[in-house]
Design a protein around this motif. Structure first.
Motif, short mmCIF file in Angstrom:
data_model
loop_
_atom_site.label_atom_id
_atom_site.label_comp_id
_atom_site.label_asym_id
_atom_site.label_seq_id
_atom_site.Cartn_x
_atom_site.Cartn_y
_atom_site.Cartn_z
N THR A 1 -114.27 -82.21 31.28
CA THR A 1 -115.18 -83.15 31.63
C THR A 1 -116.71 -82.94 32.01
OG1 THR A 1 -114.47 -82.33 34.06
CG2 THR A 1 -113.06 -84.18 33.02
N GLY A 2 -117.00 -81.81 31.43
CA GLY A 2 -118.47 -81.38 31.43
C GLY A 2 -118.50 -80.13 32.57
N GLY A 3 -119.60 -79.47 32.25
CA GLY A 3 -119.50 -78.13 32.95
C GLY A 3 -119.15 -76.77 32.45
N SER A 4 -118.60 -75.93 33.07
CA SER A 4 -118.25 -74.81 32.77
C SER A 4 -117.52 -73.99 33.98
CB SER A 4 -119.34 -73.92 32.21
OG SER A 4 -120.38 -73.70 33.36
N TYR A 5 -116.94 -72.80 33.65
CA TYR A 5 -116.18 -71.88 34.42
C TYR A 5 -116.16 -70.59 33.95
CZ TYR A 5 -112.44 -71.86 30.85
OH TYR A 5 -111.84 -71.34 29.64
N ILE A 6 -115.89 -69.59 35.13
CA ILE A 6 -115.73 -68.25 34.74
C ILE A 6 -114.53 -67.75 35.73
CG2 ILE A 6 -117.49 -67.73 36.70
CD1 ILE A 6 -118.25 -65.13 34.88
N ILE A 7 -113.59 -66.82 34.82
CA ILE A 7 -112.80 -66.61 35.55
C ILE A 7 -112.71 -64.99 35.62
CG2 ILE A 7 -110.06 -65.88 35.49
CD1 ILE A 7 -109.96 -68.51 33.58
N MET A 8 -112.61 -64.33 36.98
CA MET A 8 -112.79 -62.77 36.81
C MET A 8 -111.83 -62.16 37.93
SD MET A 8 -116.09 -62.89 39.30
CE MET A 8 -116.92 -64.28 38.43
N GLU A 9 -111.95 -61.12 38.34
CA GLU A 9 -111.24 -60.19 38.97
C GLU A 9 -111.00 -60.61 40.42
OE1 GLU A 9 -110.53 -55.65 40.67
OE2 GLU A 9 -112.05 -56.19 39.13
N PHE A 10 -110.17 -60.91 41.14
CA PHE A 10 -110.13 -61.16 42.67
C PHE A 10 -110.15 -60.01 43.33
CE2 PHE A 10 -108.31 -62.08 46.96
CZ PHE A 10 -109.22 -63.03 47.21
N ILE A 11 -111.13 -59.57 44.21
CA ILE A 11 -111.44 -58.65 45.01
C ILE A 11 -111.20 -59.08 46.52
CG2 ILE A 11 -112.64 -56.60 45.76
CD1 ILE A 11 -114.12 -56.48 43.18
N GLU A 12 -110.13 -58.31 47.08
CA GLU A 12 -109.91 -58.54 48.49
C GLU A 12 -110.96 -58.06 49.36
OE1 GLU A 12 -106.52 -58.24 52.14
OE2 GLU A 12 -106.18 -57.90 49.84
N PHE A 13 -111.60 -58.59 50.01
CA PHE A 13 -112.97 -57.86 50.86
C PHE A 13 -112.36 -57.67 52.24
CE2 PHE A 13 -115.75 -61.21 48.47
CZ PHE A 13 -115.91 -60.30 47.29
N GLY A 14 -113.21 -56.69 52.89
CA GLY A 14 -113.05 -56.21 54.10
C GLY A 14 -114.07 -56.46 54.80
N ALA A 15 -114.61 -55.53 55.50
CA ALA A 15 -115.95 -56.09 56.49
C ALA A 15 -117.05 -56.32 55.60
CB ALA A 15 -116.02 -54.84 57.39
N SER A 16 -117.80 -57.25 56.10
CA SER A 16 -119.04 -57.47 55.37
C SER A 16 -120.33 -56.45 55.26
CB SER A 16 -119.57 -58.96 56.01
OG SER A 16 -119.94 -58.60 57.27
N ARG A 17 -119.98 -55.76 56.37
CA ARG A 17 -120.82 -54.53 56.48
C ARG A 17 -120.29 -53.25 56.53
NH1 ARG A 17 -126.26 -55.68 57.79
NH2 ARG A 17 -126.64 -57.74 58.47
N GLY A 18 -120.69 -52.34 55.82
CA GLY A 18 -119.85 -50.94 55.92
C GLY A 18 -120.82 -49.79 55.41
N ASN A 19 -120.37 -48.62 54.93
CA ASN A 19 -121.05 -47.57 54.58
C ASN A 19 -122.28 -47.70 53.78
OD1 ASN A 19 -121.95 -45.00 53.93
ND2 ASN A 19 -119.76 -44.14 53.81
N GLN A 20 -123.46 -47.73 54.61
CA GLN A 20 -124.61 -47.98 53.79
C GLN A 20 -124.97 -46.73 52.72
OE1 GLN A 20 -128.30 -49.78 54.69
NE2 GLN A 20 -126.89 -51.66 54.80
N SER A 21 -124.60 -45.63 53.31
CA SER A 21 -124.73 -44.24 52.34
C SER A 21 -124.05 -44.56 51.22
CB SER A 21 -124.27 -43.39 53.10
OG SER A 21 -125.24 -42.65 54.12
#
Length: 333
Positions: free
Chosen positions: A124-144
């Motif tokens: 119907t117009g437009g586009s898509y991308i399919i990719m691996e699903f990654i389950e996220f944890g904390a939004s902030r973590g190990n900066q090192s």
């Protein structure tokens, strides 16, 4: 619709580049693989998941928030979960650029990125991308860990072609020109600052920022004295919304605007990325800091301030103008 394959990613062979008359497929890892002809279905995402995605059942489809340009969805299946982005108004060239960038970063085996699988057009117009699903944890973590892994990517992936990328792509929804050049200062002046300055003049009729910005772009040389610049693979749009951590606490980076450039340009969005001292310490242990790094930091921020000005309006103009004027005084030009 004919489909070609780049590594594990499949694309429509008729897709145009964002600003080029035709799109070149650079990786071409399966040269002996024949073209696969696929009929357009009413739901090409579902069709791919139930065929090449190896699923026999789609258990659920859930919207995922966070994006302002594309719609994001999780497809939960008996073969695992898939992350899908769709855009109803933009053709597949935008997602193809994203997929090529994700694949390039993925193949370094350094920092974690979602593996891209398929890009295509919606019926119907437009586009898509399919990719691996990654389950996220904390939004902030190990900066090192983030700093070290990012530096490992920069160190691992270099280009013999110089500075640029295999295709033009987008930074947000702004076209990003990636025509190869052998000189970094020329590339940054023309394809990064120069392009954004022209957009500002055309969009807002802003001759002041254009003229002063172009004066700066013509006089960048002294900022790179005694600096060794290698064309490193960059994420290109690294801010807090494009980086997170998986459930094991490992850093993940998303939604790239990849190209090969000076590694310091990766920090151009640091004003909204939250990089701390631990991040830079770990990064520079792998990629040592070069002379004049602090003097160049605002220069790389300028590109993104100009892009925000062009995308979101005059609220970002003063920040961009201030950086330009500071450099003009510093360089005495």
């Amino acid at each position: 619709m004919a489909v070609t394959h780049l590594g594990s990613i499949s694309f429509s062979s008729s897709m145009p580049s964002i600003s080029s008359p035709s799109l070149k497929h650079p990786f071409n890892l399966n040269k002996n693989k024949p073209l696969i002809v696929a009929a357009m279905s009413d739901d090409p995402v579902r069709e791919w998941i139930l065929s090449e995605g190896k699923a026999t059942q789609i258990k659920g489809i859930s919207p995922i928030g966070g994006g302002c340009i594309n719609r994001a969805t999780c497809y939960d299946t008996d073969a695992g979960s898939f992350f899908v982005k769709t855009n109803r108004s933009i053709g597949p060239s935008m997602f193809e650029g994203e997929a090529l960038g994700l694949n390039a970063m993925y193949e370094t085996g350094s920092i974690r990125v979602p593996k891209p699988y398929k890009v295509g057009s919606l019926p119907t117009g437009g586009s898509y991308i399919i990719m691996e699903f990654i389950e996220f944890g904390a939004s902030r973590g190990n900066q090192s860990a983030l700093g070290r892994k990012l530096a490992e990517m920069h160190k691992a992936a270099k280009s013999e072609k110089g500075f640029g990328f295999h295709v033009d792509n987008t930074i947000g929804s702004t076209p990003q020109i990636n025509t190869w050049m052998s000189d970094w200062v020329e590339f940054f002046a023309e394809h990064r600052l120069g392009y954004q300055l022209k957009m500002a003049r055309e969009q807002y009729g802003d001759p002041t920022i254009y003229e002063r910005g172009q004066r700066l772009a013509r006089n960048l040389g002294p900022l790179f004295k005694n600096v060794v610049i290698e064309p490193c693979l960059l994420h290109g749009d690294l801010w807090s919304g494009n980086m997170t951590y998986d459930k094991n606490g490992e850093p993940v980076i998303l939604d790239p605007a990849c190209y090969y450039g000076h590694n310091e340009a990766e920090f151009g969005m640091s004003w909204c990325a939250g990089f701390g001292g631990d991040f830079y310490k770990a990064y520079f242990e792998v990629m040592p800091e070069q002379p004049g790094f602090e003097e160049r930091r605002d220069l790389y921020m300028l590109y993104h301030y100009l892009n925000h000005y062009n995308l979101f309006g005059s609220g970002y103009r003063s920040s961009a103008m201030s950086i330009i004027d500071d450099y003009l005084r510093m360089l005495n030009v």
